[in-house]
Design an enzyme around this catalytic site. Structure first.
Site, PDB file in Angstrom:
ATOM      1  N   ILE A 156      34.265 -58.204  33.274  1.00 58.22           N
ATOM      2  CA  ILE A 156      34.756 -57.209  34.241  1.00 58.22           C
ATOM      3  C   ILE A 156      35.917 -57.805  35.037  1.00 58.22           C
ATOM      4  CG2 ILE A 156      34.153 -55.818  36.270  1.00 58.22           C
ATOM      5  CD1 ILE A 156      31.291 -55.612  35.069  1.00 58.22           C
ATOM      6  N   ARG A 237      26.492 -57.777  43.461  1.00 56.84           N
ATOM      7  CA  ARG A 237      25.158 -57.635  44.031  1.00 56.84           C
ATOM      8  C   ARG A 237      25.237 -57.969  45.519  1.00 56.84           C
ATOM      9  NH1 ARG A 237      24.266 -55.148  40.139  1.00 56.84           N
ATOM     10  NH2 ARG A 237      22.667 -55.468  38.547  1.00 56.84           N
ATOM     11  N   ASP A 261      30.291 -51.869  47.224  1.00 58.70           N
ATOM     12  CA  ASP A 261      29.516 -50.921  46.413  1.00 58.70           C
ATOM     13  C   ASP A 261      28.035 -51.320  46.418  1.00 58.70           C
ATOM     14  OD1 ASP A 261      29.230 -48.712  44.588  1.00 58.70           O
ATOM     15  OD2 ASP A 261      29.032 -50.144  42.943  1.00 58.70           O
ATOM     16  N   GLU A 266      19.021 -52.014  49.328  1.00 61.81           N
ATOM     17  CA  GLU A 266      19.444 -50.708  48.793  1.00 61.81           C
ATOM     18  C   GLU A 266      18.230 -49.809  48.595  1.00 61.81           C
ATOM     19  OE1 GLU A 266      21.864 -51.352  45.312  1.00 61.81           O
ATOM     20  OE2 GLU A 266      23.311 -52.516  46.453  1.00 61.81           O
ATOM     21  N   HIS A 285      26.467 -48.037  45.197  1.00 65.56           N
ATOM     22  CA  HIS A 285      26.162 -48.749  43.943  1.00 65.56           C
ATOM     23  C   HIS A 285      26.440 -47.852  42.726  1.00 65.56           C
ATOM     24  CE1 HIS A 285      23.601 -52.217  42.160  1.00 65.56           C
ATOM     25  NE2 HIS A 285      24.480 -51.778  41.274  1.00 65.56           N
ATOM     26  N   GLY A 287      29.106 -48.514  40.424  1.00 65.25           N
ATOM     27  CA  GLY A 287      30.096 -49.183  39.562  1.00 65.25           C
ATOM     28  C   GLY A 287      30.202 -48.584  38.168  1.00 65.25           C
ATOM     29  N   SER A 288      29.069 -48.350  37.528  1.00 63.82           N
ATOM     30  CA  SER A 288      29.104 -47.859  36.140  1.00 63.82           C
ATOM     31  C   SER A 288      28.842 -46.358  36.056  1.00 63.82           C
ATOM     32  CB  SER A 288      28.059 -48.607  35.308  1.00 63.82           C
ATOM     33  OG  SER A 288      26.760 -48.326  35.799  1.00 63.82           O
TER      34      SER A 288
HETATM   35  C1  GLV Z   1      24.651 -52.202  37.696  1.00 61.23           C
HETATM   36  O1  GLV Z   1      24.605 -52.668  38.779  1.00 61.23           O
HETATM   37  C2  GLV Z   1      24.354 -52.925  36.489  1.00 61.23           C
HETATM   38  O2  GLV Z   1      23.866 -54.047  36.573  1.00 61.23           O
HETATM   39  O3  GLV Z   1      24.583 -52.360  35.416  1.00 61.23           O
END
Ligand code: GLV
Length: 325
Positions: A156, A237, A261, A266, A285, A287-288
């Site tokens: 990433i 994280r 994020d 959480e 959270h 991201g994906s």
């Molecule tokens: C998201 O946080 C993941 O680990 O895919």
């Protein structure tokens, strides 16, 4: 007879059909996350489990005597107790690669939003206010040609470096255990010490997995090393950062802002002081979280699951457990 598996979150018809072709399955169809007691009940007689994220510990394993594989629909796998799983010969898999571009896109979004104060000014306009010419309040920070420091240059990180370098003419510095020659060659990224990255970057991005070594990797000492107007970005994280130290650094104006994020707890506590700071951009959270990336992750997890319960070799075994396949 097909192996029994449990699908702990609703998946698309395509993913469900793929699993159905190979396994005898049950699926959690609730809109909310599966309750822990239901999960512990459902895993009692299955060989495989597919789940966004499971805390696989002693309690969990005690309830799942036939389990051969836990297939995570996520890339991070810090919730798997890999030693314990190895002891019980349970494979853990995750879903790398298919979300790299999606997470990298969000990171650029967080960087732009915090530098140009997009979310703050969005609220401002919606309150009926407008820009006053050259009022310093509206003069924000450039992203182009600035220096981005990436702590943790994995897949990433490299996608972020690509966007930053080729799209925004940014200088990219990185801190990583091993060098990343491709990122150096293609995106001019320079490998530095952690201290150099912290001191020289306009934007500091943490993109490391959560492990014992990376827990609170960024704390008081690290924030003090950053530039006074540095923007700190964390999409990895929450526990990679000592959150009280981040709050303190922001309150004392030791850094310019943050884009987060992820949080130490959480869902984030509504009373968390970070939520009241104008120079902090937050997302929950995600991201994906695009439809395509999540579908690709679910399909990859399904392929890992099916391989794991049919005697095949799952492609994405978390590295600590790769000796089991
Ligand atoms: C998201 O946080 C993941 O680990 O895919």
């Amino acid at each position: 007879m097909k192996p029994k598996v449990y699908i702990a979150k609703p998946v698309s018809e395509k993913v469900e059909n793929y699993i159905a072709a190979h396994c005898d399955y049950k699926m959690w169809r609730g809109e909310e996350n599966i309750p822990k007691d239901v999960l512990l009940e459902e895993i009692q007689d299955v060989e495989g489990l597919i789940i966004p994220k499971a805390k696989v510990d002693k309690d969990f394993i005690k309830n799942a005597p036939h389990l051969k594989i836990v297939s995570h629909i996520a890339v991070g796998y810090e919730t798997l107790d890999t030693d314990l799983m190895a002891e019980h010969e349970i494979i853990g898999t995750h879903t790398p690669y298919v979300l790299d571009d999606t997470v990298a896109d969000l990171i650029l979004g967080l960087m732009l939003s915090s530098a140009r104060r997009i979310s703050q000014l969005d609220r401002y306009v919606k309150e009926g206010k407008w820009n006053k010419l050259d009022d310093p309040f509206f003069l924000s920070k450039d992203v182009h040609h600035a220096t981005l420091g990436i702590i943790g240059m994995g897949r990433i990180g490299e996608e972020v470096a690509k966007r930053a370098s080729l799209g925004f003419d940014m200088n990219v510095l990185y801190y990583n255990r091993s060098p990343r020659p491709e990122a150096e060659e293609k995106y001019g990224a320079e490998k530095k010490t952690m201290e150099q990255v912290l001191k020289q970057s306009d934007f500091v991005l943490t993109m490391v997995p959560l492990t014992d070594e990376t827990h609170h990797l960024i704390g008081e000492k690290e924030f003090k090393m950053m530039k006074k107007d540095a923007i700190f970005i964390n999409p990895s994280r929450g526990n990679v950062v000592d959150e009280p130290a981040l709050i303190q650094a922001l309150e004392a104006n030791e850094i310019g802002g943050a884009a987060l994020d992820v949080f130490e707890t959480e869902p984030v506590d509504p009373g968390n002081p970070l939520l009241t700071m104008d120079n902090v951009v937050t997302t929950p959270h995600i991201g994906s979280a695009t439809a395509d990336a999540r579908e690709a992750m679910a399909m990859k997890a399904a392929e890992n699951l099916v391989a794991g319960v049919t005697g095949g070799k799952p492609e994405n075994v978390v590295k600590e457990l790769s000796h089991l396949v």
